[in-house]
Design a protein around this motif. Sequence first.
Motif, PDB file in Angstrom:
ATOM      1  N   ASP A  22      82.171  33.429  18.538  1.00 20.85           N
ATOM      2  CA  ASP A  22      80.831  33.144  19.059  1.00 20.85           C
ATOM      3  C   ASP A  22      80.508  31.645  18.966  1.00 20.85           C
ATOM      4  OD1 ASP A  22      80.460  35.808  19.590  1.00 20.85           O
ATOM      5  OD2 ASP A  22      79.288  36.227  17.793  1.00 20.85           O
ATOM      6  N   LYS A  23      80.911  31.023  17.844  1.00 25.93           N
ATOM      7  CA  LYS A  23      80.584  29.598  17.645  1.00 25.93           C
ATOM      8  C   LYS A  23      81.380  28.701  18.599  1.00 25.93           C
ATOM      9  CE  LYS A  23      78.977  29.847  12.853  1.00 25.93           C
ATOM     10  NZ  LYS A  23      79.371  29.675  11.446  1.00 25.93           N
ATOM     11  N   VAL A  24      82.661  29.016  18.773  1.00 29.51           N
ATOM     12  CA  VAL A  24      83.468  28.212  19.701  1.00 29.51           C
ATOM     13  C   VAL A  24      82.940  28.419  21.121  1.00 29.51           C
ATOM     14  CG1 VAL A  24      85.793  27.873  20.668  1.00 29.51           C
ATOM     15  CG2 VAL A  24      85.494  28.173  18.203  1.00 29.51           C
ATOM     16  N   GLY A  25      82.574  29.657  21.434  1.00 29.12           N
ATOM     17  CA  GLY A  25      82.001  29.954  22.750  1.00 29.12           C
ATOM     18  C   GLY A  25      80.709  29.183  22.981  1.00 29.12           C
ATOM     19  N   ARG A  26      79.959  29.014  21.917  1.00 32.33           N
ATOM     20  CA  ARG A  26      78.697  28.276  22.029  1.00 32.33           C
ATOM     21  C   ARG A  26      78.967  26.808  22.372  1.00 32.33           C
ATOM     22  NH1 ARG A  26      74.063  28.272  17.354  1.00 32.33           N
ATOM     23  NH2 ARG A  26      72.429  27.382  18.634  1.00 32.33           N
ATOM     24  N   LEU A  27      80.026  26.254  21.756  1.00 29.90           N
ATOM     25  CA  LEU A  27      80.404  24.860  22.064  1.00 29.90           C
ATOM     26  C   LEU A  27      80.771  24.719  23.538  1.00 29.90           C
ATOM     27  CD1 LEU A  27      82.738  24.136  18.990  1.00 29.90           C
ATOM     28  CD2 LEU A  27      80.448  23.199  19.371  1.00 29.90           C
ATOM     29  N   LEU A  28      81.232  25.845  24.121  1.00 32.49           N
ATOM     30  CA  LEU A  28      81.628  25.828  25.539  1.00 32.49           C
ATOM     31  C   LEU A  28      80.504  26.338  26.445  1.00 32.49           C
ATOM     32  CD1 LEU A  28      85.264  27.262  25.081  1.00 32.49           C
ATOM     33  CD2 LEU A  28      84.637  24.887  25.594  1.00 32.49           C
ATOM     34  N   ASN A  29      79.310  26.527  25.846  1.00 30.68           N
ATOM     35  CA  ASN A  29      78.136  27.011  26.599  1.00 30.68           C
ATOM     36  C   ASN A  29      78.347  28.365  27.256  1.00 30.68           C
ATOM     37  OD1 ASN A  29      76.247  24.932  26.198  1.00 30.68           O
ATOM     38  ND2 ASN A  29      77.480  23.611  27.544  1.00 30.68           N
ATOM     39  N   LEU A  30      78.951  29.283  26.498  1.00 33.39           N
ATOM     40  CA  LEU A  30      79.259  30.594  27.076  1.00 33.39           C
ATOM     41  C   LEU A  30      78.184  31.637  26.785  1.00 33.39           C
ATOM     42  CD1 LEU A  30      83.106  30.822  26.356  1.00 33.39           C
ATOM     43  CD2 LEU A  30      81.926  29.879  28.352  1.00 33.39           C
ATOM     44  N   GLY A  31      77.080  31.238  26.138  1.00 34.89           N
ATOM     45  CA  GLY A  31      76.028  32.211  25.835  1.00 34.89           C
ATOM     46  C   GLY A  31      76.339  32.984  24.573  1.00 34.89           C
ATOM     47  N   TYR A  32      75.519  34.011  24.282  1.00 38.64           N
ATOM     48  CA  TYR A  32      75.666  34.780  23.047  1.00 38.64           C
ATOM     49  C   TYR A  32      75.594  36.266  23.340  1.00 38.64           C
ATOM     50  CZ  TYR A  32      74.406  36.999  18.679  1.00 38.64           C
ATOM     51  OH  TYR A  32      74.371  37.847  17.599  1.00 38.64           O
ATOM     52  N   PRO A  33      76.432  37.117  22.749  1.00 39.14           N
ATOM     53  CA  PRO A  33      77.595  36.741  21.943  1.00 39.14           C
ATOM     54  C   PRO A  33      78.749  36.339  22.855  1.00 39.14           C
ATOM     55  CG  PRO A  33      77.398  39.141  22.042  1.00 39.14           C
ATOM     56  CD  PRO A  33      76.256  38.580  22.847  1.00 39.14           C
ATOM     57  N   ALA A  34      79.519  35.347  22.421  1.00 46.70           N
ATOM     58  CA  ALA A  34      80.529  34.770  23.320  1.00 46.70           C
ATOM     59  C   ALA A  34      81.890  35.451  23.220  1.00 46.70           C
ATOM     60  CB  ALA A  34      80.684  33.277  23.015  1.00 46.70           C
ATOM     61  N   GLY A  35      82.105  36.280  22.179  1.00 52.09           N
ATOM     62  CA  GLY A  35      83.415  36.923  21.993  1.00 52.09           C
ATOM     63  C   GLY A  35      83.947  37.590  23.263  1.00 52.09           C
ATOM     64  N   PRO A  36      83.144  38.486  23.895  1.00 51.58           N
ATOM     65  CA  PRO A  36      83.658  39.170  25.099  1.00 51.58           C
ATOM     66  C   PRO A  36      83.904  38.199  26.262  1.00 51.58           C
ATOM     67  CG  PRO A  36      81.669  40.244  24.256  1.00 51.58           C
ATOM     68  CD  PRO A  36      81.844  38.990  23.476  1.00 51.58           C
ATOM     69  N   VAL A  37      83.103  37.138  26.372  1.00 47.32           N
ATOM     70  CA  VAL A  37      83.282  36.146  27.454  1.00 47.32           C
ATOM     71  C   VAL A  37      84.556  35.344  27.205  1.00 47.32           C
ATOM     72  CG1 VAL A  37      82.161  34.284  28.748  1.00 47.32           C
ATOM     73  CG2 VAL A  37      80.763  35.991  27.570  1.00 47.32           C
ATOM     74  N   MET A  38      84.776  34.987  25.939  1.00 47.59           N
ATOM     75  CA  MET A  38      86.008  34.260  25.577  1.00 47.59           C
ATOM     76  C   MET A  38      87.220  35.103  25.969  1.00 47.59           C
ATOM     77  SD  MET A  38      85.672  31.283  23.752  1.00 47.59           S
ATOM     78  CE  MET A  38      86.834  31.148  22.390  1.00 47.59           C
ATOM     79  N   GLU A  39      87.145  36.416  25.734  1.00 44.81           N
ATOM     80  CA  GLU A  39      88.276  37.299  26.079  1.00 44.81           C
ATOM     81  C   GLU A  39      88.577  37.219  27.579  1.00 44.81           C
ATOM     82  OE1 GLU A  39      87.676  41.560  25.623  1.00 44.81           O
ATOM     83  OE2 GLU A  39      89.821  41.922  25.902  1.00 44.81           O
TER      84      GLU A  39
END
Length: 362
Positions: free
Chosen positions: A185-202
């Motif tokens: 979630d935190k790394v996704g936030r650095l990439l502006n992926l919203g919350y929670p970022a886990g599924p978007v990162m996947e």
Amino acid sequence: MSKKLMPIWLAIDTSCDDTSASVTSGRQAWSSVIASQTDLHRPYGGVFPTLAKQAHRQNIGPVVKLALQRAQIKPAQLTGIAVTSGPGLAPALEIGLDYAKQLATTWHKPLLPINHLEGHALSVLIQPRTSKKARPRLHLSTELKWPVLSLVMSGGHSSFILINQPGQYQILGETLDDALGEALDKVGRLLNLGYPAGPVMEQLALLGNPNRFKFPLPLTTTKTYNLSFSGLKTAASQLIARLGSTELTAADIQDLAASWQQAAFRHLLYKLAKILTDHPEIKEVWLGGGVASNLTLRRELRQLLKKYQLKLKVPGKKNWCTDNAAMIGLAASLHQVSQAITAQQLAKIDRQPDWSLATVKY
Ligand code: KG4
Ligand code: ZN
């Protein structure tokens, strides 16, 4: 109640940002209702405890009512109420526990406090309801092969749990800092992926090149099975600063997601391989927690486990990976009903925000 009948539990979980209730009997979830607060916390990029408490207070009544309705169960038919009393966010736990105590008093039912991590660790065992009458007996000590290694990978926890027998939990290793979901979630936030970022990162990782950016493999010089994701997170933050966060192209973001996720999973798999080599007695590996719904992680785990002739078990539904009350009811089914607290002793039970799974006993 006849001895042959399995207990029927109303289970409640308000450990973090989901208000959840479920009616379970044995391994079967007869209903599973989850009121998610994700939209509420999205603007803050994480769970805001005061808001979580307010939302739990609003949602708990309707959620419990719906769980009973969907299971077609009346309070009088319940054996008791199982409730998460820890670990978790103290203000959130308070709402579920207080509500469960109220119900126990009104309905004259015993109350069983359940450890949230025990629920995640056993969540692969939950089954859907197969028939209205079926109440499968639990003979887990003979039905399943033990010991089991259960991996709980969520937003709050990352633990390797050795279950020698139902009720005997040994934490072999856990994260020393961020949980895997939290770090995603935190790394996704650095990439502006919203919350929670886990599924978007996947999803982004599927499109990117996992070998473009190199990240270190943490904790290789220690003999422990512990995990650490904060160094990887810092490395991502420094890399993004170097590349210029406003300069990133879509391809850069996909490559970053793919490379970082690969590094985090490689770390997890490195420690898991160590455990499996040192513990050849392990018969099965289970995966629970929000990150368990990540298909890339499942595939990589299965590949590793093949080398050890082991199979991976995952929860039957996505909703049983993330926080849910069905897993709390399932855990309750493994405990003796006599462990539950009677209505007269309710004042003795309090929330336990730091309750360690290692102290849970049957
Ligand atoms: O189990 P959970 O609902 O809550 C806790 O008990 O913490 O887990 C939520 C976490 C979040 O960090 C979320 O980003 C992560 O699980 N998550 C995922 C995926 N789905 C949820 N992480 C990676 N891939 C996914 N598909
Ligand atoms: Zn959880």
